[in-house]
Design a protein around this motif. Sequence first.
Motif, PDB file in Angstrom:
ATOM      1  N   LEU A  68      42.686  33.105  55.878  1.00 24.81           N
ATOM      2  CA  LEU A  68      41.763  34.032  55.297  1.00 24.81           C
ATOM      3  C   LEU A  68      40.460  34.006  56.254  1.00 24.81           C
ATOM      4  O   LEU A  68      39.774  32.813  56.086  1.00 24.81           O
ATOM      5  CB  LEU A  68      41.426  33.361  53.727  1.00 24.81           C
ATOM      6  N   LYS A  69      40.276  35.285  56.657  1.00 23.58           N
ATOM      7  CA  LYS A  69      39.427  35.455  57.676  1.00 23.58           C
ATOM      8  C   LYS A  69      38.896  36.806  57.266  1.00 23.58           C
ATOM      9  O   LYS A  69      39.384  37.644  57.112  1.00 23.58           O
ATOM     10  CB  LYS A  69      39.521  35.448  58.967  1.00 23.58           C
TER      11      LYS A  69
ATOM     12  N   PHE B 173      44.179  38.156  56.671  1.00 24.42           N
ATOM     13  CA  PHE B 173      44.491  37.648  55.459  1.00 24.42           C
ATOM     14  C   PHE B 173      45.988  37.451  55.388  1.00 24.42           C
ATOM     15  O   PHE B 173      46.947  38.506  55.538  1.00 24.42           O
ATOM     16  CB  PHE B 173      43.916  38.200  54.357  1.00 24.42           C
ATOM     17  N   ALA B 174      46.533  36.044  55.223  1.00 19.16           N
ATOM     18  CA  ALA B 174      48.090  35.892  55.215  1.00 19.16           C
ATOM     19  C   ALA B 174      48.516  34.829  54.136  1.00 19.16           C
ATOM     20  O   ALA B 174      47.599  34.115  54.148  1.00 19.16           O
ATOM     21  CB  ALA B 174      48.739  35.648  56.542  1.00 19.16           C
ATOM     22  N   VAL B 175      49.361  35.135  53.397  1.00 17.12           N
ATOM     23  CA  VAL B 175      49.922  34.087  52.639  1.00 17.12           C
ATOM     24  C   VAL B 175      51.483  33.727  52.527  1.00 17.12           C
ATOM     25  O   VAL B 175      51.970  34.678  53.373  1.00 17.12           O
ATOM     26  CB  VAL B 175      49.828  34.724  51.064  1.00 17.12           C
TER      27      VAL B 175
ATOM     28  N   LEU C  28      37.803  30.646  50.364  1.00 17.14           N
ATOM     29  CA  LEU C  28      36.633  31.691  50.121  1.00 17.14           C
ATOM     30  C   LEU C  28      35.288  31.341  49.758  1.00 17.14           C
ATOM     31  O   LEU C  28      34.322  31.913  50.322  1.00 17.14           O
ATOM     32  CB  LEU C  28      37.296  32.457  48.726  1.00 17.14           C
ATOM     33  N   HIS C  29      35.215  30.249  49.308  1.00 19.81           N
ATOM     34  CA  HIS C  29      33.954  29.714  49.063  1.00 19.81           C
ATOM     35  C   HIS C  29      33.134  29.136  50.128  1.00 19.81           C
ATOM     36  O   HIS C  29      32.071  28.804  50.384  1.00 19.81           O
ATOM     37  CB  HIS C  29      33.759  28.562  47.863  1.00 19.81           C
ATOM     38  N   SER C  30      34.019  28.741  51.095  1.00 17.63           N
ATOM     39  CA  SER C  30      33.532  28.145  52.401  1.00 17.63           C
ATOM     40  C   SER C  30      32.948  29.233  53.425  1.00 17.63           C
ATOM     41  O   SER C  30      32.161  29.239  54.017  1.00 17.63           O
ATOM     42  CB  SER C  30      34.559  27.320  53.327  1.00 17.63           C
TER      43      SER C  30
END
Length: 145
Positions: A7-8, A28-30, A89-91
């Motif tokens: 997640l960038k 973004f990859a999952v 996300l919060h970082s």
Amino acid sequence: MVTVKMLKPYYIKADDNYVRVILAYQYFAVFINNKVYQFVPIESKEIRINRRTKKVENLGARFAFQKGKDIIYMAMSELISLPDFLVQLHSIADPYYLNKEIKSEPNYESEAIIDELEQLNMKRLIDKALDNRDYEAFQSLVKLL
């Protein structure tokens, strides 16, 4: 089983109320059932976070992930249930959050006023010691000036 591989943000936009994390291809990859799905900006491409409460605001947003011709849609409410998604996300958004502690610079004008008031108070105490003919109090107060 769904986990976040990467997640960038493509870029981050912050205004008075929100931090907007804008996503793009290959950022973004999952993992879904041990297969990597890449984010594609078909529907939503933004994560909107409140700068004060640090909560994701656009819970109804749907994100598309693609592997070959297979496309899977996930709502923001599903994504925020993933602990690794929230941590990443919060970082990313942390530098943009509004701190509740407001660091104020020293106010030199008010410090000067306080010093002046303290000096005036000392002079009044000296006058009181002279009126009462209290030589010891007078000597100790004069030393403090």
